[in-house]
Design a protein around this motif. Structure first.
Motif, PDB file in Angstrom:
ATOM      1  N   ARG A  23       0.819  -1.107  -0.021  1.00 25.72           N
ATOM      2  CA  ARG A  23      -0.167  -0.165  -0.076  1.00 25.72           C
ATOM      3  C   ARG A  23       0.905   1.355   0.129  1.00 25.72           C
ATOM      4  O   ARG A  23       0.203   2.498  -0.072  1.00 25.72           O
ATOM      5  CB  ARG A  23      -0.736  -0.037   1.210  1.00 25.72           C
ATOM      6  N   LEU A  27      -1.710   4.881  -1.434  1.00 20.48           N
ATOM      7  CA  LEU A  27      -3.147   5.271  -0.613  1.00 20.48           C
ATOM      8  C   LEU A  27      -4.020   6.208  -1.456  1.00 20.48           C
ATOM      9  O   LEU A  27      -3.153   7.270  -1.758  1.00 20.48           O
ATOM     10  CB  LEU A  27      -2.486   5.738   0.656  1.00 20.48           C
ATOM     11  N   ALA A  45      -3.578   0.637   5.939  1.00 18.79           N
ATOM     12  CA  ALA A  45      -2.310  -0.248   6.105  1.00 18.79           C
ATOM     13  C   ALA A  45      -2.135  -0.626   7.743  1.00 18.79           C
ATOM     14  O   ALA A  45      -1.863  -1.934   8.049  1.00 18.79           O
ATOM     15  CB  ALA A  45      -1.167   0.172   5.504  1.00 18.79           C
TER      16      ALA A  45
END
Length: 272
Positions: A23, A27, A45
């Motif tokens: 991630r 994001l 996350a």
């Protein structure tokens, strides 16, 4: 009761590889939320990594109390339970969430083991460097790599105040005290703030700084690093001179190369 520290270290690495790194810099706005303020963030996350670690810790140490940063956000009573637990695992799924959310490659995954009110082990995993700082009480502090290499850590030699390099966050100091503390920084050589305690502790334990100072003392941020600092030869105490214990969440903390340096820093710099 105990926890296999090697296996716990592997869990942190596995969580980073499964939930954190995929991630990173991916994001979108919906994956980042504000908790208490604009500088207190949680991402998808963080939450996914903590769920991963919690599930694996339940298999590794089913009798241990699990205290994660995001778990405490949902159930603050976990902090009270930590003070009395026979065995607890304290976890920060992403230390340095603000850096992580900003796409800065300076964050960590951390865990500590607490037994009857005492920190007995700590781990700081760096997903970008793929290595760990680890310590068990009485066994020193070590840099460990996945290939099995281990290097014992030793703090720097003490220096005069004007030559000291260190890290400090003033964000949680009393507002009225900040101007004086910031002015006092002129007495020092360098004062940094990486916005990630895990890497600041790594800097100190590996001999690249003479001090650290914090005011807000959440256990997932400081238990592992404080133990490592002490195991590497450093001196740590709260601002009133008392030991820092797992149930403390305030009272300030100074970590220095030795007691004399600690006392000088407290007297000359951290005067609040």
């Amino acid at each position: 009761m105990s926890v296999d520290i090697g296996k716990l270290a592997t869990i942190l690495r596995d969580a980073a590889k499964a939930e954190v790194l995929p991630r990173f810099r991916r994001l979108d706005a919906g994956m980042v939320k504000i908790k208490t303020s604009a500088i207190d963030l949680v991402t998808e996350a963080d939450e996914a990594a903590e769920r991963f670690i919690k599930a694996r810790v339940a298999e590794l140490a089913p009798d241990a109390l699990f205290v994660g940063e995001e778990s405490v956000a949902a159930d603050p009573a976990l902090l009270d339970a930590l003070a009395h637990a026979d065995l607890a695992v304290v976890v920060d799924p992403i230390d340095g969430t603000a850096n992580y959310a900003a796409g800065l490659p300076l964050f960590a995954v951390m865990a500590s083991v607490v037994s009857k009110g005492e920190t007995i082990a700590g781990i700081i995993y760096d997903p970008m460097g793929d290595d760990w700082m680890m310590a068990e009480k009485g066994s020193g502090a070590w840099l460990r790599r996945p290939d099995g290499e281990a290097v014992r850590m030793q703090i720097a030699e003490p220096l005069p105040l004007a030559e000291m390099v260190g890290c400090c966050s003033v964000a949680f100091m009393p507002v009225e005290s900040r101007p004086q503390v910031l002015a006092n920084f002129a007495k020092l050589r360098v004062v940094s703030n990486y916005r990630v305690a895990g890497h600041e502790y790594r800097t100190f334990v590996s001999g690249h700084a003479q001090f650290l100072c914090y005011n807000k003392l959440m256990p997932w941020d400081h238990l592992a690093g404080t133990l490592m600092a002490q195991e590497a030869g450093g001196y740590a105490a709260r601002l009133d001179g008392s030991p820092y214990l797992p149930h403390h969440v305030d009272g300030g903390l100074i970590i220095a190369t030795d007691k004399d340096s600690w006392q000088q820093l407290r007297r000359e710099v951290f005067t609040y």
